[in-house]
Motif scaffolding. Structure first.
Motif: not given
Length: 299
Positions: A160-172
């Motif tokens: 929810d909080r990371l601005p780049d949502k594609v990147f957020a999916e990689k982060v998790i």
């Protein structure tokens, strides 16, 4: 009241307040609205009156052996770190974002080796701001044992909080953590902050997922049940340059979560109100957003 000389250990006999996990109502969603008037009534919102169990403990003052308590061994660590902000500056949200966020991001990267840190919010407690409202519980020290994110809740925050949502999916899918930067705005005597030994907290019996309704987002933290085997630590008379870093979540670290709470020190119950500033951060290891593009307040 008189303070303990800093050359002496200041252990404290006190009480910690836990959730009664045998009462089914503990799993009702807690409400944390952002609107100020709603926050004034936060204690009476649906799901916010929780069954509690209180237990006595001695909180150990770790002032004389701080080097034994690290992020890897105990999930928290105190670092010496000066901020360019004055005590008065911490009342200015714009200065906090413009100066203190980058300072804290640099500190987190330095001590953890993180490749990317995103500060997603901050919270001042006590009379930091001229308009600080003591009727709003979220602006006061929290005397309830808790952990801000469950393992699932940490993923919700990152997505929810990371601005780049594609990147957020990689982060998790990789190594990331949710870490807080907790700094006294002035020396802490009243309502100090304690962390539990993570090895004394048992996931299977002491922790239970607790939904948190934050406006339109359904987050999840840990409800913490009572256990007399918990061991508690704090730094007596914590100074503004003694910054506490602690993990609410770590996807791969040797310590995955840190249960914490404020507590009452009977020797300082009549002292001036505590003033502290807390940043909540998503800490990423081995990855950066494409082109390192950042939306404020990240770095």
């Amino acid at each position: 009241m008189a303070s303990t000389p800093l050359c002496q250990r200041h252990n404290v006999q006190t009480t910690f307040h836990y959730m009664d996990l045998t009462d089914p109502s503990f799993s009702d969603p807690v409400s944390f609205p952002s609107e100020k008037e709603e926050r004034k009534n936060i204690a009476n919102l649906p799901g916010n009156r929780k069954p509690a169990v209180s237990l006595p403990f001695v909180v150990e003052d770790i002032s004389h052996d701080l080097d034994k308590y690290t992020l890897d061994s105990h999930g928290f660590q105190i670092f010496r770190h000066e901020s360019k902000l004055s005590q008065a500056d911490f009342a200015n949200d714009e200065l906090v974002k413009a100066i203190y966020y980058p300072e804290s991001i640099e500190l987190l990267k330095k001590v953890t080796g993180a490749s990317y840190v995103y500060v997603y919010e901050h919270n001042s407690r006590g009379p930091v701001k001229p308009d600080q409202d003591k009727n709003i519980p979220m602006q006061n020290p929290c005397h309830f044992v808790h952990c801000d994110q469950s393992y699932h809740g940490a993923e919700v925050i990152a997505l929810d909080r990371l601005p780049d949502k594609v990147f957020a999916e990689k982060v998790i899918r990789g190594h990331f953590a949710i870490m807080n930067v907790w700094r006294p705005v002035k020396t802490i005597y009243k309502d100090p902050f304690a962390c539990a030994n993570p090895h004394s907290v048992v996931d299977a019996t002491d922790l239970a997922p607790m939904p948190i309704q934050a406006d339109d987002l359904l987050e999840e933290g840990w409800a913490v049940g009572p256990n007399q085997n918990h061991r508690w630590y704090f730094k007596y008379a914590q100074q503004p340059d003694e910054v506490l870093l602690f993990k609410n979540f770590d996807s791969e670290g040797p310590v995955r979560r840190t249960v914490h709470s404020s507590f009452i020190d009977p020797q300082h119950i009549d002292d001036a109100e505590r003033e502290s500033m807390e940043l909540r951060c998503i800490v990423v290891f081995g990855q950066k957003p494409p082109g390192n593009l950042l939306g404020p307040p990240g770095a």
